[in-house]
Design a protein around this motif. Structure first.
Motif, PDB file in Angstrom:
ATOM      1  N   GLN A   1      88.326 -10.302  36.512  1.00 35.20           N
ATOM      2  CA  GLN A   1      88.244 -11.480  35.643  1.00 35.20           C
ATOM      3  C   GLN A   1      89.602 -11.796  35.031  1.00 35.20           C
ATOM      4  O   GLN A   1      89.985 -12.950  34.912  1.00 35.20           O
ATOM      5  CB  GLN A   1      87.215 -11.216  34.538  1.00 35.20           C
TER       6      GLN A   1
ATOM      7  N   LYS B   1      78.822 -14.110  36.640  1.00 32.90           N
ATOM      8  CA  LYS B   1      77.397 -13.775  36.713  1.00 32.90           C
ATOM      9  C   LYS B   1      76.548 -15.006  37.012  1.00 32.90           C
ATOM     10  O   LYS B   1      75.407 -14.897  37.431  1.00 32.90           O
ATOM     11  CB  LYS B   1      76.933 -13.168  35.384  1.00 32.90           C
TER      12      LYS B   1
ATOM     13  N   ILE C   1      81.597  -5.153  35.768  1.00 33.73           N
ATOM     14  CA  ILE C   1      81.419  -6.573  36.054  1.00 33.73           C
ATOM     15  C   ILE C   1      82.753  -7.320  36.036  1.00 33.73           C
ATOM     16  O   ILE C   1      82.982  -8.239  36.820  1.00 33.73           O
ATOM     17  CB  ILE C   1      80.392  -7.209  35.078  1.00 33.73           C
TER      18      ILE C   1
ATOM     19  N   VAL D   1      79.618 -10.798  27.660  1.00 26.25           N
ATOM     20  CA  VAL D   1      79.397 -10.850  29.107  1.00 26.25           C
ATOM     21  C   VAL D   1      79.311  -9.468  29.739  1.00 26.25           C
ATOM     22  O   VAL D   1      78.969  -9.336  30.908  1.00 26.25           O
ATOM     23  CB  VAL D   1      80.486 -11.671  29.851  1.00 26.25           C
ATOM     24  N   SER D   2      79.635  -8.424  28.952  1.00 24.12           N
ATOM     25  CA  SER D   2      79.534  -7.081  29.551  1.00 24.12           C
ATOM     26  C   SER D   2      78.075  -6.622  29.555  1.00 24.12           C
ATOM     27  O   SER D   2      77.682  -5.775  30.341  1.00 24.12           O
ATOM     28  CB  SER D   2      80.419  -6.086  28.815  1.00 24.12           C
ATOM     29  N   ALA D   3      77.256  -7.199  28.668  1.00 26.88           N
ATOM     30  CA  ALA D   3      75.821  -6.927  28.692  1.00 26.88           C
ATOM     31  C   ALA D   3      75.148  -8.066  29.475  1.00 26.88           C
ATOM     32  O   ALA D   3      75.818  -8.888  30.069  1.00 26.88           O
ATOM     33  CB  ALA D   3      75.294  -6.871  27.273  1.00 26.88           C
ATOM     34  N   SER D   4      73.841  -8.112  29.478  1.00 21.13           N
ATOM     35  CA  SER D   4      73.155  -9.241  30.085  1.00 21.13           C
ATOM     36  C   SER D   4      73.424 -10.473  29.226  1.00 21.13           C
ATOM     37  O   SER D   4      73.187 -10.455  28.018  1.00 21.13           O
ATOM     38  CB  SER D   4      71.654  -8.976  30.158  1.00 21.13           C
ATOM     39  N   VAL D   5      73.975 -11.535  29.849  1.00 22.83           N
ATOM     40  CA  VAL D   5      74.364 -12.696  29.054  1.00 22.83           C
ATOM     41  C   VAL D   5      73.162 -13.416  28.449  1.00 22.83           C
ATOM     42  O   VAL D   5      73.306 -14.192  27.519  1.00 22.83           O
ATOM     43  CB  VAL D   5      75.195 -13.702  29.881  1.00 22.83           C
ATOM     44  N   ASP D   6      71.982 -13.130  28.983  1.00 23.37           N
ATOM     45  CA  ASP D   6      70.804 -13.819  28.455  1.00 23.37           C
ATOM     46  C   ASP D   6      70.251 -13.146  27.192  1.00 23.37           C
ATOM     47  O   ASP D   6      69.343 -13.652  26.561  1.00 23.37           O
ATOM     48  CB  ASP D   6      69.729 -13.913  29.536  1.00 23.37           C
TER      49      ASP D   6
ATOM     50  N   GLN E   1      85.806 -15.816  27.598  1.00 20.52           N
ATOM     51  CA  GLN E   1      85.132 -14.972  28.599  1.00 20.52           C
ATOM     52  C   GLN E   1      83.797 -15.560  29.056  1.00 20.52           C
ATOM     53  O   GLN E   1      83.192 -15.055  29.991  1.00 20.52           O
ATOM     54  CB  GLN E   1      84.950 -13.555  28.060  1.00 20.52           C
ATOM     55  N   ASP E   2      83.342 -16.646  28.426  1.00 18.86           N
ATOM     56  CA  ASP E   2      82.111 -17.276  28.918  1.00 18.86           C
ATOM     57  C   ASP E   2      82.421 -18.371  29.952  1.00 18.86           C
ATOM     58  O   ASP E   2      81.877 -18.368  31.047  1.00 18.86           O
ATOM     59  CB  ASP E   2      81.248 -17.820  27.771  1.00 18.86           C
TER      60      ASP E   2
ATOM     61  N   MET F   1      80.832 -16.722  32.970  1.00 19.28           N
ATOM     62  CA  MET F   1      80.262 -15.476  32.420  1.00 19.28           C
ATOM     63  C   MET F   1      80.617 -14.289  33.319  1.00 19.28           C
ATOM     64  O   MET F   1      79.735 -13.568  33.791  1.00 19.28           O
ATOM     65  CB  MET F   1      78.726 -15.553  32.304  1.00 19.28           C
TER      66      MET F   1
ATOM     67  N   PRO G   1      79.241 -15.362  24.213  1.00 14.67           N
ATOM     68  CA  PRO G   1      78.246 -14.340  24.576  1.00 14.67           C
ATOM     69  C   PRO G   1      78.956 -13.079  25.074  1.00 14.67           C
ATOM     70  O   PRO G   1      80.030 -13.149  25.651  1.00 14.67           O
ATOM     71  CB  PRO G   1      77.460 -14.986  25.719  1.00 14.67           C
TER      72      PRO G   1
END
Lengths: 241, 327
Positions: free
Chosen positions: B256, B140, B275, A13-18, A110-111, B137, A11
């Motif tokens: 990170q 997050k 982030i 991760v720099s954007a919304s992961v959802d 990165q996830d 993540m 995914p």
């Protein structure tokens, strides 16, 4: 030199992961970039291998568009139920069928941010390995500059060997239109793992939100006033001075 | 559970604080399960640490003595960990999550046939299994992670637990381990080690960290950051952006990809709060942010935010902190 780069679709991760936008793991992108640079300098081949579901082929195609020669997609239904050990065993099974000089991985995904697969794979294949590389070169073997706890270490590894790459080593190229067109004709071999390699020793049973920080306060005023107020708060309120 | 093994990282003549934190948690779990608490020191002269480890309630101190652990390549470290695990026969091996541990954790897990749960913010042991919370993540979310039955390796993020000496000192019985490692087994060669930082305060160990982002701009900004750090006896951190420009060494990088810190007091100077950076500092106790941009995401994490020019605010702050400390 024959390079194999292990890549993972993750995914963004720099954007919304959802939002579910899937991308090439940033650390793997750096590994691909570095191997392409070494191929340009010293000749050789850059192969990609990825363990993932059907949909991962889109990410593999994008990495091919960066300039890699060909790819193997080891298909699994659900990546989220496989831990690092399972992925390492699946990859080790694959590397038993091909010959290579250097296996490059991202230093972590990165996830999950686990960073285990590289060292596990090297150990399963009995290869010398180095992690957290910030620079690679070839000099009768692989020369790895890695970031350690207290400084930079320059390590010489004989081939075959494995290295895990930091994203601090380069800025991965954006595929050109020509690269994208060429990638459409490149071969993605499809493979299936041995079922025995799908066993995991750890599992993720759920997710929790990160506990929210108590709300903060913005201090306003001229620099001198703000500084005085801040020093007072740090001393009397937060008690950290 | 008969034993738990805590692996101790040393730095010159000191035990790293992060190792004492993870050791303190290992002791709580050992006591709750009436298990023996072993620890392992791999060093060129490990005996010097036995007294300090006794104060943390350790039952046995396993030591492996070798010069190979100075500027170590990974093969001797893996071999020593395998040997110590054979001696201790622990249900859980606990590490502080340093770069050196990240280098070997996967390899050791395979060699031992053990499960590995890296970089946890919290963990426990119940019914023969480890359960842990891991930031994922880019920190997050927290993933609840469980091991199957069997031996488990756990590495703990610095700042997750307090380093707390035991109420009663432990016996700290010294168990030197035989360690034979042939040079031919190394198969790799350390050509050069370029140390950065000199005698600066170690980031992962510091109780105050002053960090620089893009807003620090240049040499004069770097001097301001250094002056504030000096006033607070703080370690200096940096974002990836200013490491890339060469203003700061890579060992200063927090985030990170870099180091994870959780000091009592964190100053984010000219840091927007991407982030990837926040993932490395969000667990700090008190966060002070100074940034020109009122919309910078860092203010969402700050205990105290100052919207302003750090080149004006920081000099005033140094004066005020000096005054507050003497008042």
């Amino acid at each position: 030199m024959v390079f194999y780069v292990c890549i993972k679709q993750v995914p963004d991760v720099s954007a919304s992961v959802d939002m579910g936008r899937m991308v090439l793991n940033a650390y793997d992108a750096s590994a691909v970039e570095e191997c392409l640079v070494l191929r340009e300098k010293h000749g050789g081949e850059v192969h990609l291998v990825s363990v993932g579901p059907d949909g991962a082929s889109e990410t593999i195609r994008k990495a091919l568009a960066m300039g890699a020669d060909e790819a193997t997609h080891i298909q699994v239904e659900d990546l989220s139920v496989l831990d690092s050990g399972a992925i390492a065993r699946i990859l080790a099974e694959f590397f038993g069928t091909v010959s290579y000089d250097v296996i490059a991985c991202g230093k972590q995904a990165q996830d999950t941010d686990a960073g285990l697969t590289g060292g596990m794979l090297a150990t399963l294949l009995d290869l010398p390995f180095a992690t957290n590389a910030v620079g690679l070169d070839i000099d009768g073997g692989l020369v790895v500059t890695r970031q350690g706890d207290g400084g930079r270490e320059v390590i010489h590894l004989p081939t075959p060997c494995l290295v895990t790459c930091s994203n601090d080593m380069n800025d991965p190229r954006i595929p050109s239109l020509k690269g994208i067109m060429a990638a459409k004709r490149k071969k993605i071999a499809v493979a299936s793992p041995d079922k025995a390699n799908l066993e995991s020793d750890t599992s993720v049973t759920g997710f929790e939100p990160v506990p929210a920080r108590p709300p903060g306060e913005i201090l306003d005023g001229e620099p001198e006033e703000v500084a005085a107020e801040l020093a007072r708060r740090l001393k009397d309120e937060a008690k950290v001075l | 559970m008969t034993s738990i093994l805590a692996v101790i990282a040393t730095d010159a003549s000191r035990i790293k604080r992060s190792s004492l934190e993870s050791l303190s948690r290992a002791r709580e779990i050992a006591r709750a399960h009436d298990a023996r608490l072993d620890c392992l020191v791999m060093d060129s002269s490990p005996e010097q640490h036995i007294g300090a480890l006794a104060a943390f309630g350790v039952d046995r101190v396993l030591t492996v003595t070798s010069d190979l652990f100075v500027d170590a390549l990974n093969p001797p470290v893996v071999a020593a960990l395998v040997a110590a695990t054979a001696e201790s026969d622990p249900s859980v091996v606990v590490f502080a999550s340093t770069e050196a541990v990240k280098d070997v954790l996967g390899a050791v897990a395979i060699r031992l046939g053990a499960a590995a749960i890296p970089d946890v913010a919290a963990f426990d042991y119940e019914n023969g299994r480890v359960s842990a919370l891991r930031p994922v993540m880019a920190a997050k979310k927290l993933a609840r992670t469980e091991s199957a039955a069997g031996r488990v390796l756990v590495s703990v993020r610095s700042g997750s637990y307090n380093a707390q000496p035991a109420a009663e000192p432990g016996a700290a019985t010294h168990v030197p381990l035989a360690f034979e490692f042939e040079a031919s087994q190394v198969r790799q060669e350390m050509r050069e080690v370029v140390r950065s930082g000199g005698d600066a305060v170690d980031l992962a160990e510091a109780s105050v960290v002053v960090s620089a982002g893009r807003g620090v701009k240049d040499e004069s900004g770097r001097e301001l950051v250094a002056a504030l750090a000096s006033e607070l006896n703080a370690a200096i951190g940096a974002t990836r952006a200013v490491v890339e420009t060469g203003l700061y060494p890579a060992t200063a990088q927090i985030g990170q990809t870099g180091k994870v810190v959780s000091p009592q007091l964190y100053f984010a100077l000219g840091i927007s709060g991407a982030i990837q950076h926040v993932a490395g500092m969000a667990n700090s106790n008190v966060i002070v942010a100074v940034n020109k941009d009122a919309d910078a995401p860092i203010f969402g994490y700050a205990t105290y935010g100052v919207v302003g020019d750090l080149f004006k605010v920081v000099p005033a702050l140094i004066e005020q902190i000096r005054a507050a400390k003497t008042a």
